[in-house]
Design a protein around this motif. Sequence first.
Motif, PDB file in Angstrom:
ATOM      1  N   ILE A 155       0.627  -0.984  -0.270  1.00  0.00           N
ATOM      2  CA  ILE A 155       0.264  -0.410  -0.313  1.00  0.00           C
ATOM      3  C   ILE A 155       0.728   0.833   0.089  1.00  0.00           C
ATOM      4  CG2 ILE A 155      -1.626   1.167   1.299  1.00  0.00           C
ATOM      5  CD1 ILE A 155      -3.004  -1.424   2.031  1.00  0.00           C
ATOM      6  N   ARG A 156       1.773   1.173   1.202  1.00  0.00           N
ATOM      7  CA  ARG A 156       3.129   2.510   0.275  1.00  0.00           C
ATOM      8  C   ARG A 156       3.306   2.550  -0.522  1.00  0.00           C
ATOM      9  NH1 ARG A 156       7.779   3.383   4.994  1.00  0.00           N
ATOM     10  NH2 ARG A 156       8.210   5.703   4.518  1.00  0.00           N
ATOM     11  N   ALA A 157       3.838   1.781  -0.758  1.00  0.00           N
ATOM     12  CA  ALA A 157       4.700   1.772  -2.221  1.00  0.00           C
ATOM     13  C   ALA A 157       3.932   1.689  -3.341  1.00  0.00           C
ATOM     14  CB  ALA A 157       5.500   0.290  -2.290  1.00  0.00           C
ATOM     15  N   GLU A 208      -4.459 -12.832  -6.903  1.00  0.00           N
ATOM     16  CA  GLU A 208      -5.389 -12.144  -6.396  1.00  0.00           C
ATOM     17  C   GLU A 208      -6.768 -12.217  -5.457  1.00  0.00           C
ATOM     18  OE1 GLU A 208      -8.684  -9.064  -8.659  1.00  0.00           O
ATOM     19  OE2 GLU A 208      -7.440 -10.527  -9.839  1.00  0.00           O
ATOM     20  N   ASP A 209      -6.309 -14.024  -5.226  1.00  0.00           N
ATOM     21  CA  ASP A 209      -7.337 -14.946  -4.485  1.00  0.00           C
ATOM     22  C   ASP A 209      -6.594 -15.575  -3.265  1.00  0.00           C
ATOM     23  OD1 ASP A 209      -5.753 -16.536  -5.755  1.00  0.00           O
ATOM     24  OD2 ASP A 209      -7.278 -17.820  -6.508  1.00  0.00           O
ATOM     25  N   SER A 210      -5.499 -15.169  -3.193  1.00  0.00           N
ATOM     26  CA  SER A 210      -4.681 -15.126  -2.345  1.00  0.00           C
ATOM     27  C   SER A 210      -5.033 -14.982  -0.918  1.00  0.00           C
ATOM     28  CB  SER A 210      -3.145 -14.415  -2.037  1.00  0.00           C
ATOM     29  OG  SER A 210      -2.523 -15.100  -0.815  1.00  0.00           O
ATOM     30  N   LEU A 220      -8.710  -6.658  -0.450  1.00  0.00           N
ATOM     31  CA  LEU A 220      -7.887  -5.729   0.292  1.00  0.00           C
ATOM     32  C   LEU A 220      -7.088  -4.576  -1.196  1.00  0.00           C
ATOM     33  CD1 LEU A 220      -6.219  -5.129   2.343  1.00  0.00           C
ATOM     34  CD2 LEU A 220      -3.540  -6.289   1.926  1.00  0.00           C
ATOM     35  N   ALA A 221      -6.766  -5.033  -1.706  1.00  0.00           N
ATOM     36  CA  ALA A 221      -6.843  -4.006  -2.848  1.00  0.00           C
ATOM     37  C   ALA A 221      -7.935  -2.992  -3.084  1.00  0.00           C
ATOM     38  CB  ALA A 221      -6.895  -4.432  -4.422  1.00  0.00           C
ATOM     39  N   ARG A 239      -1.718  -4.156 -10.163  1.00  0.00           N
ATOM     40  CA  ARG A 239      -2.024  -4.970 -10.747  1.00  0.00           C
ATOM     41  C   ARG A 239      -1.295  -6.223 -10.438  1.00  0.00           C
ATOM     42  NH1 ARG A 239       0.615  -1.827 -15.011  1.00  0.00           N
ATOM     43  NH2 ARG A 239       2.313  -3.144 -14.472  1.00  0.00           N
ATOM     44  N   PHE A 240      -1.936  -7.166 -10.167  1.00  0.00           N
ATOM     45  CA  PHE A 240      -1.091  -8.434  -9.584  1.00  0.00           C
ATOM     46  C   PHE A 240      -0.325  -9.735 -10.405  1.00  0.00           C
ATOM     47  CE2 PHE A 240      -4.686  -6.871  -6.784  1.00  0.00           C
ATOM     48  CZ  PHE A 240      -5.093  -7.450  -5.883  1.00  0.00           C
TER      49      PHE A 240
END
Length: 371
Positions: free
Chosen positions: A213-215, A228-230, A271-272, A290-291
Amino acid sequence: MSGAILLTGATGFLGMDTLARLIDEGEERIVVLVRARDDGAARERLAGVLANLYDEPPAAASKVRAMRGDLQEPEIGLSVRDRAELIDSVDRIVHCAASISFDLPLEEAREINVQGVARVIELAREIAAGGRLRRLVHVSTAYVSGRHSGLFAEDDLDVGQAFRNTYERTKHEAEQLLRAAHDLPLAVARPSIVVGHSTSGWTPVFNVIYWPIRAFERGLIEEVPAREDSIVDFVPVDYVTDGVLALLADESARGAYHLVAGAQALSAGELAERHALLADASSAGRAPLRFAPQDTATGLPPGAEAFAPYFDVRCSFSDDRARELLSRTGVEKPDPRDYLGKLIAYARATGWGKRPLSRQASLAQNTGVST
């Protein structure tokens, strides 16, 4: 009259929050084992911990005693006098201390996370031999599950799993030692990824879920090395402390307790979305996050490689035993969807730790009352 509580790991995030709760709940005799060159340096480190917790420490904080010790030394580095004092006065132990570094060489990690536990067990047995020991609560991690896929239960330990790093492996090995300690009044707390306070967002550390998030906000990455489903299972520090203290109080509790999001855990994709990263990017005229598979993701910021494996998790955790324990104390597990925004708001307000608030001040801002 209750005896003293021995707390290890009070200089770490969870240990710090546990110390504050013990102080606030009126425990009068708390001994904090601190790695330092001598007792004077141990007291200085304790003073630093209390400064992180309080702007105006309560009177009870002055009664906390720092004692020099070291999990990597024989007999935990205690002097003969100090060890004898602990054996004669302590009736409860909360063992939070560990190396949480993911990239330590295996033998170095074992010395802290496995041999250190063996030395705590040895001390606990000496206290128990005098008929004094009531509780030993050991803080492990739900990620003793390693790379296991599927459900991992509270009674599970060896399920044929591989491990992402030496931290997971050595915490698993420590639990093997603890399972053999049938003679001790022992319970194991297994938190997942510990994040900030659910009410205030307070945290002194910003890792694991915070780094992407910070990056992304700083424009350092456009893709996260994640499925994405992790399953991204994180839990607020106050809920973990609730669990630790419940285990400390309930002398009938035995075995491992998962302090996790469990069925409420978010996926990496959710989460994203919950953080509105995609909307933030769109409004700024940037490409959305992107994932990407971990073996193809590029341009990761320094240190990200250590946390990236926790965004490729296929394991979920059951927590029936922990939820039942906490329900008896009136504690309900918070939903990450309800407090994620508070975590990020605190991170932004403090410049991601550059302008930290004390735990007391951050709670006061959210409740209007100092805690």
